[in-house]
Design a protein around this motif. Sequence first.
Motif, PDB file in Angstrom:
ATOM      1  N   GLY A 175       0.810  -1.212   0.000  1.00 19.36           N
ATOM      2  CA  GLY A 175       0.000   0.000   0.000  1.00 19.36           C
ATOM      3  C   GLY A 175       0.843   1.260   0.000  1.00 19.36           C
ATOM      4  O   GLY A 175       0.479   2.266  -0.621  1.00 19.36           O
ATOM      5  N   LEU A 176       1.981   1.227   0.698  1.00 20.86           N
ATOM      6  CA  LEU A 176       2.860   2.390   0.756  1.00 20.86           C
ATOM      7  C   LEU A 176       3.368   2.761  -0.630  1.00 20.86           C
ATOM      8  O   LEU A 176       3.285   3.926  -1.050  1.00 20.86           O
ATOM      9  CB  LEU A 176       4.035   2.094   1.695  1.00 20.86           C
ATOM     10  N   MET A 196      -5.953  11.461  -7.032  1.00 21.70           N
ATOM     11  CA  MET A 196      -7.055  10.750  -6.386  1.00 21.70           C
ATOM     12  C   MET A 196      -6.731   9.264  -6.223  1.00 21.70           C
ATOM     13  O   MET A 196      -7.062   8.652  -5.199  1.00 21.70           O
ATOM     14  CB  MET A 196      -8.349  10.919  -7.185  1.00 21.70           C
ATOM     15  N   LEU A 197      -6.066   8.694  -7.228  1.00 24.48           N
ATOM     16  CA  LEU A 197      -5.657   7.291  -7.102  1.00 24.48           C
ATOM     17  C   LEU A 197      -4.653   7.133  -5.966  1.00 24.48           C
ATOM     18  O   LEU A 197      -4.695   6.161  -5.208  1.00 24.48           O
ATOM     19  CB  LEU A 197      -5.047   6.802  -8.421  1.00 24.48           C
ATOM     20  N   SER A 198      -3.757   8.103  -5.823  1.00 21.72           N
ATOM     21  CA  SER A 198      -2.810   8.053  -4.718  1.00 21.72           C
ATOM     22  C   SER A 198      -3.516   8.185  -3.378  1.00 21.72           C
ATOM     23  O   SER A 198      -3.119   7.557  -2.388  1.00 21.72           O
ATOM     24  CB  SER A 198      -1.762   9.175  -4.859  1.00 21.72           C
ATOM     25  N   PHE A 244      -4.816   4.885  -2.431  1.00 20.89           N
ATOM     26  CA  PHE A 244      -3.797   4.016  -1.879  1.00 20.89           C
ATOM     27  C   PHE A 244      -3.278   4.517  -0.532  1.00 20.89           C
ATOM     28  O   PHE A 244      -2.723   3.730   0.249  1.00 20.89           O
ATOM     29  CB  PHE A 244      -2.656   3.831  -2.882  1.00 20.89           C
ATOM     30  N   LEU A 245      -3.448   5.802  -0.243  1.00 16.77           N
ATOM     31  CA  LEU A 245      -3.117   6.280   1.098  1.00 16.77           C
ATOM     32  C   LEU A 245      -4.070   5.663   2.116  1.00 16.77           C
ATOM     33  O   LEU A 245      -3.642   5.137   3.150  1.00 16.77           O
ATOM     34  CB  LEU A 245      -3.207   7.812   1.146  1.00 16.77           C
ATOM     35  N   PHE A 246      -5.372   5.722   1.823  1.00 15.33           N
ATOM     36  CA  PHE A 246      -6.341   5.057   2.688  1.00 15.33           C
ATOM     37  C   PHE A 246      -6.077   3.557   2.744  1.00 15.33           C
ATOM     38  O   PHE A 246      -6.195   2.918   3.802  1.00 15.33           O
ATOM     39  CB  PHE A 246      -7.770   5.318   2.193  1.00 15.33           C
ATOM     40  N   PHE A 247      -5.740   3.001   1.609  1.00 16.36           N
ATOM     41  CA  PHE A 247      -5.416   1.581   1.478  1.00 16.36           C
ATOM     42  C   PHE A 247      -4.259   1.217   2.407  1.00 16.36           C
ATOM     43  O   PHE A 247      -4.316   0.247   3.166  1.00 16.36           O
ATOM     44  CB  PHE A 247      -5.050   1.329   0.008  1.00 16.36           C
ATOM     45  N   ALA A 294     -11.770   7.045  -3.279  1.00 12.84           N
ATOM     46  CA  ALA A 294     -10.554   6.866  -2.483  1.00 12.84           C
ATOM     47  C   ALA A 294     -10.849   6.184  -1.153  1.00 12.84           C
ATOM     48  O   ALA A 294     -10.112   5.305  -0.705  1.00 12.84           O
ATOM     49  CB  ALA A 294      -9.878   8.217  -2.250  1.00 12.84           C
ATOM     50  N   LEU A 295     -11.956   6.577  -0.520  1.00 14.58           N
ATOM     51  CA  LEU A 295     -12.309   6.017   0.784  1.00 14.58           C
ATOM     52  C   LEU A 295     -12.590   4.516   0.698  1.00 14.58           C
ATOM     53  O   LEU A 295     -12.429   3.787   1.680  1.00 14.58           O
ATOM     54  CB  LEU A 295     -13.527   6.752   1.345  1.00 14.58           C
TER      55      LEU A 295
END
Length: 438
Positions: A169-170, A280-282, A285-288, A334-335
Motif C-alpha cells: 500500500g505504501l 485521487m488514485l494516490s 492508496f493512502l487510505f489503502f 478513495a475512501l
Amino acid sequence: MRKIGSYNGNTEDTTLELQHAQTPSEKRSFSFNYALLLAVVFGGFLVFGFSENVKGPAIPRMQAEFGLDEFQLGLLLSLNSLGYLIACSFTGLLTRKIGIKWTGIAAFGSMFISGILMYLSVNYATLSASYFLMYIGNGMLEIGLAIMAARIFTRNTGTMMNLSHFFYGLSSTVAPIIAASMMGWHLFGGEFGWRGMYLAMLALSLLPIIPSLLGRFPDEQRAQESTEHLPMRKIAKDPIAWLIVLVLSCGVVSEMAVGSWLVNYLEKAYGWTNESASGMLSLFFLFFMLSRLFLGPVTDRIGYTLSVLIFSAFSGVCSLVAIGVGEGGAILFALAGVGIAPIYPTVMAVLAKRYPQGTDTAITFTVTLMGVGSVVGNLLIGAIIDWTRALFSSGEGAEQSRILGLQAGYGFIAIMALLCSAFCVILYRKLKARNELV
C-alpha cells in the motif's frame, strides 16, 4: 475465535523465533537473518506495489500512442493476468524444486527484464508480451511472498500479514504520483515518457535480490514435508476452500481494477487532468495503506472471516455511492480503499491458520484460481464499458453514452466488492456451524 477440525495443527512451536533463540550468538545471528528476511518480504511488497500501480497514469498514454480502445485495454490486462495465472500454477512446485530463495530472485529478475522489453516495445503485440512477462514475475512474487510470510509469521498472523501488505500500500500510494511526474521528465533531450518510467520503476526489482542472497530462509525440507500432509486433491474436495477462492477472487478483482481504471474514469467522465486523477488514485492508496497498517490488529481481535465480510461491504457501498453522487462524491472512490485493503492479507491469514500443515499448497490453489477470476474480471470491465456505450449510443449523445459506459464498468468493480462480502457471509455461516471460525 479458534478453529477446530481436521486441518488443525500446532504451529506455535515451529516459529522461526523459537528455532533460533538458544544462545546469545544464535540470537544475534537470528536477529540479523530475521532482519534480512523482513527486508525481502517488505521490500518485495514495495516493488510489487510499484509494478502494479504505475500503470494507472501510463495507460491513457499507451492508449493514445497505440490507438487502443477500452476493449483492447481490457484484453491487454486480461492477457497479462493470464501470465500471472500461469506463474501462480507453477511457483509452488518451483519453490519445492529450487527453494523459496531462488524462486524470489527469479521473480525479481524477470520483472527487471520486462522493464527493458517494455521500454523497447514498438506496437500492441510487443507491449502485451512485455506486460505478460511482468505479470509472470508478479505471479511468482505473489506466491513466493505469501509462502515466505506464512512460514515466518506464525504469531499474530493477521497483524503481520497486513503489516507486510502495508508496504504494498505504501508504494501503491506514491506510485501514481511518481509515475505521472516521471513521465514528464526530460532526459538526454527527450521526454522520459511511460517507457522510461516503467524501466526505472522495474529496475527497483534488483534491490531485494541483495538481502535474498544474504538471508537464510526457513528450512526448505521441513516445509516440503509439511505440504505433503495436505495434497492438492484434498484441498480441491474441501467446499470451504472453494468459498475462500470466491471471496478472494471477488475482492482482488475489485482491488486491482481500481489501479487500472480509476484514473481513466476520472479523466474521461469528469474531464480531470492526468495529474489530478493520479492524485485521487494516490489518495485511494493512502487510505489503502493506512488501513493495512492500523486494521491488522482488528482482524486478529474480531476474527478474519468477519473482518473480510465487513470491510468488503464497506468498499462496495463507497464505490456505488461515489458513482451515484457524481464528481462531488469522487472522494468516496478513495475512501473505498479502507475496506478493500485488508481483504487479501486477511484471507492469507485464514489460509495459514486453516491449513497449517499445507499452507504452501493452499496458497497455490487459492491464488491460482483467483488469477482465473482476475483474467475474467479485467476482460469484463472493458467489455461492459464498450457494450454499454454502444447500447446507448443511438439514444444518447456520444458524450453521455461514454459516461454511461464508464459508470457501468466502474459499477461492476463495486459489485465485485459486494459479492466478496456476500460469499463471506456464506463462509462465515459454514465455519461457525462447524465451530471452525478463524
